[in-house]
Design a protein around this motif. Structure first.
Motif, short mmCIF file in Angstrom:
data_model
loop_
_atom_site.label_atom_id
_atom_site.label_comp_id
_atom_site.label_asym_id
_atom_site.label_seq_id
_atom_site.Cartn_x
_atom_site.Cartn_y
_atom_site.Cartn_z
N ALA A 17 3.82 28.31 -10.37
CA ALA A 17 2.48 28.72 -9.80
C ALA A 17 1.97 28.10 -8.36
CB ALA A 17 1.38 28.19 -10.81
N GLU A 36 3.10 17.60 -4.35
CA GLU A 36 3.78 17.59 -5.71
C GLU A 36 4.05 16.21 -5.96
OE1 GLU A 36 4.93 19.55 -8.04
OE2 GLU A 36 5.53 17.55 -9.20
N ARG A 42 13.46 18.02 -10.50
CA ARG A 42 13.11 17.47 -11.87
C ARG A 42 12.86 18.35 -13.07
NH1 ARG A 42 9.95 21.24 -12.15
NH2 ARG A 42 7.94 21.33 -11.89
N HIS A 44 12.20 20.21 -16.39
CA HIS A 44 10.97 20.92 -16.90
C HIS A 44 11.46 21.98 -17.99
CE1 HIS A 44 6.91 22.85 -16.88
NE2 HIS A 44 6.47 21.91 -15.76
N SER A 48 13.44 30.78 -19.79
CA SER A 48 13.47 32.34 -19.95
C SER A 48 12.69 33.20 -19.67
CB SER A 48 13.74 32.34 -21.70
OG SER A 48 14.07 33.70 -21.85
N ASP A 307 -0.68 26.90 -15.73
CA ASP A 307 -1.16 26.38 -16.70
C ASP A 307 -1.97 25.56 -16.63
OD1 ASP A 307 1.34 27.37 -17.98
OD2 ASP A 307 2.33 25.39 -18.36
N VAL A 320 6.05 31.18 -17.40
CA VAL A 320 6.53 31.30 -15.72
C VAL A 320 5.90 32.75 -15.14
CG1 VAL A 320 8.48 31.39 -14.19
CG2 VAL A 320 8.10 29.64 -16.01
C1 LIG Z 1 7.94 23.82 -25.13
C2 LIG Z 1 7.76 24.99 -23.96
C3 LIG Z 1 8.62 25.99 -23.57
C4 LIG Z 1 8.32 26.89 -22.75
N1 LIG Z 1 9.30 27.99 -22.57
C5 LIG Z 1 9.03 28.87 -21.57
C6 LIG Z 1 10.04 30.05 -21.51
O1 LIG Z 1 11.03 30.21 -22.15
N2 LIG Z 1 9.80 30.83 -20.41
C7 LIG Z 1 8.43 30.65 -19.73
O2 LIG Z 1 8.39 31.64 -19.11
N3 LIG Z 1 7.70 29.83 -20.02
C8 LIG Z 1 7.91 28.76 -20.79
N4 LIG Z 1 7.12 27.71 -21.00
C9 LIG Z 1 5.90 27.68 -19.98
C10 LIG Z 1 6.23 27.04 -18.69
O3 LIG Z 1 6.97 25.91 -18.91
C11 LIG Z 1 5.00 26.91 -17.81
O4 LIG Z 1 4.17 28.01 -18.11
C12 LIG Z 1 4.95 26.97 -16.42
O5 LIG Z 1 6.05 25.79 -16.14
C13 LIG Z 1 3.77 26.90 -15.72
O6 LIG Z 1 4.10 26.60 -14.24
P1 LIG Z 1 3.17 25.92 -13.43
O7 LIG Z 1 3.43 26.02 -12.16
O8 LIG Z 1 1.91 26.34 -13.84
O9 LIG Z 1 2.95 24.52 -14.10
P2 LIG Z 1 4.33 23.38 -14.09
O10 LIG Z 1 5.61 24.01 -13.74
O11 LIG Z 1 4.20 22.18 -14.99
O12 LIG Z 1 4.20 22.66 -12.42
C14 LIG Z 1 3.05 21.80 -12.39
C15 LIG Z 1 3.49 20.98 -11.27
O13 LIG Z 1 2.21 20.20 -10.82
C16 LIG Z 1 2.72 18.68 -10.54
N5 LIG Z 1 1.44 17.83 -10.70
C17 LIG Z 1 0.84 17.73 -11.91
N6 LIG Z 1 -0.36 16.89 -11.46
C18 LIG Z 1 -0.31 16.64 -10.17
C19 LIG Z 1 -1.13 15.97 -9.22
N7 LIG Z 1 -2.25 15.15 -9.66
N8 LIG Z 1 -0.67 15.85 -7.92
C20 LIG Z 1 0.34 16.68 -7.59
N9 LIG Z 1 1.17 17.10 -8.22
C21 LIG Z 1 0.94 17.42 -9.60
C22 LIG Z 1 3.88 18.56 -11.62
O14 LIG Z 1 4.44 17.25 -11.30
C23 LIG Z 1 4.43 19.81 -11.64
O15 LIG Z 1 5.60 19.95 -10.88
C24 LIG Z 1 7.17 26.89 -21.90
C25 LIG Z 1 6.48 25.77 -22.23
C26 LIG Z 1 6.76 24.72 -23.12
C27 LIG Z 1 5.63 23.61 -23.36
#
Ligand SMILES: Cc1cc2nc3c(=O)[nH]c(=O)nc-3n(C[C@H](O)[C@H](O)[C@H](O)COP(=O)(O)OP(=O)(O)OC[C@H]3O[C@@H](n4cnc5c(N)ncnc54)[C@H](O)[C@@H]3O)c2cc1C
Length: 471
Positions: A17, A36, A42, A44, A48, A307, A320
């Motif tokens: 995101a 970050e 790292r 995660h 898929s 998320d 994702v």
């Molecule tokens: C068990 C499980 C299985 C999943 N399987 C799938 C799948 O197969 N396909 C799919 O599309 N999705 C899947 N997902 C969902 C997917 O993992 C997330 O929806 C996706 O990673 C969301 O991206 P994001 O960038 O919002 O959050 P994230 O990828 O979690 O990134 C957030 C980032 O923010 C950083 N951060 C947090 N707090 C701070 C702070 N205070 N200061 C600076 N940085 C910070 C973290 O280090 C992290 O790198 C799954 C989720 C789970 C729980």
């Protein structure tokens, strides 16, 4: 305290995101700083991808890199508790564009590539820098962060995007996070099983979803991530998880989580077969309590995305895509806010978030349907013996479902919402005829694309490069 920095936008978090938001805003000419918390790469969860991700990668200019690097995903296979009843959902049977072939990725590398891409487009990326506080005011925000050496960084920004993932940085502070207790699940997973048997449609690159029956109210994912790499995750109801903890500890299992993970893999005929003789090459990961939504999604000077805004359940691999597509949509209105001010851009914000919230609502309904025992079982839906074959508009339903599980959540959310509800009432199917795209055979047990479409030459060459770099 280090010297003041100023920027147009601070993005909290560099996952899909955050990096997507940073890239699109940088492309529009804004100064963006991403903080970050972790060092990249790292690990995660979330490997898929849905077919509709394709267009976001195209917009980012990353499509060729994706095609070169990753396993292609032609569809999804649902397998019932018995390990026999199953359906294979091949996206290309109904989705006629190039996007019918999606991707399955190693998240450590995927997230790293995305965030480096943001930097290459002009965003400033600061790793190992955790945002600790945000003070919002009429003109923007002051963002406080702690750097790799504990150095305190104070940044002035005109706008803040919270992309902190399940940390839900802003909502925790605003007190606007609401948990979905009834969808509480825990996932135990390992991103790298080596030596698994690539049988049936796993050999064609399909993600395998294995139903777990009864009190577990869960499922197992098997995602092919390379020519000899499968990610396997076990998802169970959190109350079952807690009761197993008691039982396994009483039996003397010190590492009861690992014992539970292996027990569920052994109990499901499909995973027992494919993982017989395979080894775990990564640690077990545990992810729990992940169903929630955050009520206040934006303000004059901040917006939540990915998320950090909502998360329900990963059963349909939507996370994702939702994170990236929402970031793409919201980057347009943040651009407008920065250029035209709060008042002029407010209607665009309302409209953009309406699209995003509606899309999440479609998935929410789909997930609740999955967990409703008397409703649709995806493993049985396409099998000839099932009662659903008697539906007049059965084929229509199948076409719509392919688009739904392919990620077509944003454009016609209202129609899909209605469609999902009508699955409880067969007579209502007629109202959805207009969504029919195609009617090919429904009983496919293979996507007929062969092994080399998913595990292509580019992927194999990349695996060799990755191994050389690792050594
Ligand atoms: C068990 C499980 C299985 C999943 N399987 C799938 C799948 O197969 N396909 C799919 O599309 N999705 C899947 N997902 C969902 C997917 O993992 C997330 O929806 C996706 O990673 C969301 O991206 P994001 O960038 O919002 O959050 P994230 O990828 O979690 O990134 C957030 C980032 O923010 C950083 N951060 C947090 N707090 C701070 C702070 N205070 N200061 C600076 N940085 C910070 C973290 O280090 C992290 O790198 C799954 C989720 C789970 C729980």
């Amino acid at each position: 305290m280090s010297a003041d920095h100023t920027t147009d936008v601070v993005v909290i978090g560099g996952g899909p995101a955050g990096s997507t938001m940073a890239s699109f805003l940088a492309m529009k000419g804004h100064a963006v700083t991403v903080f970050e918390r972790d060092a990249f790469p790292r690990e995660h969860v979330g490997e898929s991808m849905l077919p509709f991700c394709y267009f976001v990668f195209k917009g980012l200019g990353l499509l060729d890199d994706m095609k070169e690097r990753w396993v292609r995903k032609p569809g999804v296979r649902f397998i019932d508790v018995d390990g026999i009843t199953n359906t294979a959902w091949c996206f290309h049977h109904h989705i006629k564009g190039e996007n019918s072939l999606s991707f399955q990725v190693i998240r450590s590398e995927f997230d790293d590539v995305l965030l480096k891409h943001s930097a290459s487009l002009g965003a400033t990326v600061r790793y190992q820098t955790k945002v600790t506080n945000v003070d919002l005011d009429d003109d923007g925000a002051t963002v406080y962060a702690s750097g790799p050496d504990g150095d305190q960084i104070e940044t002035r920004a005109r706008f803040v995007v919270d992309a902190s993932g399940r940390e839900t940085f802003m909502s925790n502070r605003l007190g606007t996070k609401v948990a979905h207790k009834e969808l509480e699940r825990t996932a135990l997973s390992c991103s790298y099983w080596k030596g698994a048997k690539f049988i049936d449609t796993l050999e064609e690159g399909l993600i395998q979803i294995v139903y777990l029956g009864g009190e577990k109210q869960g499922w197992i994912w098997c995602i092919p991530l390379g020519t000899d790499r499968v990610s396997v995750g076990v998802v169970v109801n959190s109350s079952y998880y807690r009761s197993q903890r008691k039982e396994l500890l009483a039996q003397g299992h010190e590492d009861w989580k690992m014992a539970l993970y292996l027990k569920e893999i052994e109990a499901a005929p499909y995973t027992k077969e494919i993982l017989d003789g395979a080894t775990m090459e990564r640690d077990l990961m545990v992810n729990g309590d992940y169903s929630y939504l955050c009520k206040e999604k934006w303000g004059d000077r901040f917006a939540l995305v990915g998320d950090a805004s909502a998360f329900i359940d990963p059963i349909f691999s939507s996370g994702v895509f939702m994170a990236m597509r929402s970031a793409q949509i919201l980057s347009d209105v943040i651009d407008q806010r920065l250029n035209d001010g709060v008042e002029a851009s407010e209607p665009a914000f309302v409209e953009a978030y309406d699209r995003v919230v509606s899309a999440y609502d479609v998935i929410d309904r789909l997930i609740r349907l999955f967990y409703t025992p008397e409703a649709i079982n995806f493993a049985q839906l396409g099998s000839a013996s099932d009662a659903f074959t008697d539906f007049d508009h059965y084929q229509n339903a199948m076409a719509v479902y392919h688009f739904l599980i392919g990620g077509d959540f944003f454009e016609v959310a209202n129609k899909y919402r209605g469609f999902i509800e009508t699955l409880r009432d067969p007579k209502m199917f007629a109202g959805f005829k207009n969504l029919v795209i195609d009617r090919p055979t429904l009983s496919a047990t293979s996507c007929d694309l062969g092994h080399d479409t998913a595990f292509h030459e580019g992927l194999r060459a990349h695996e060799v490069r990755r191994e050389i770099e690792r050594v």
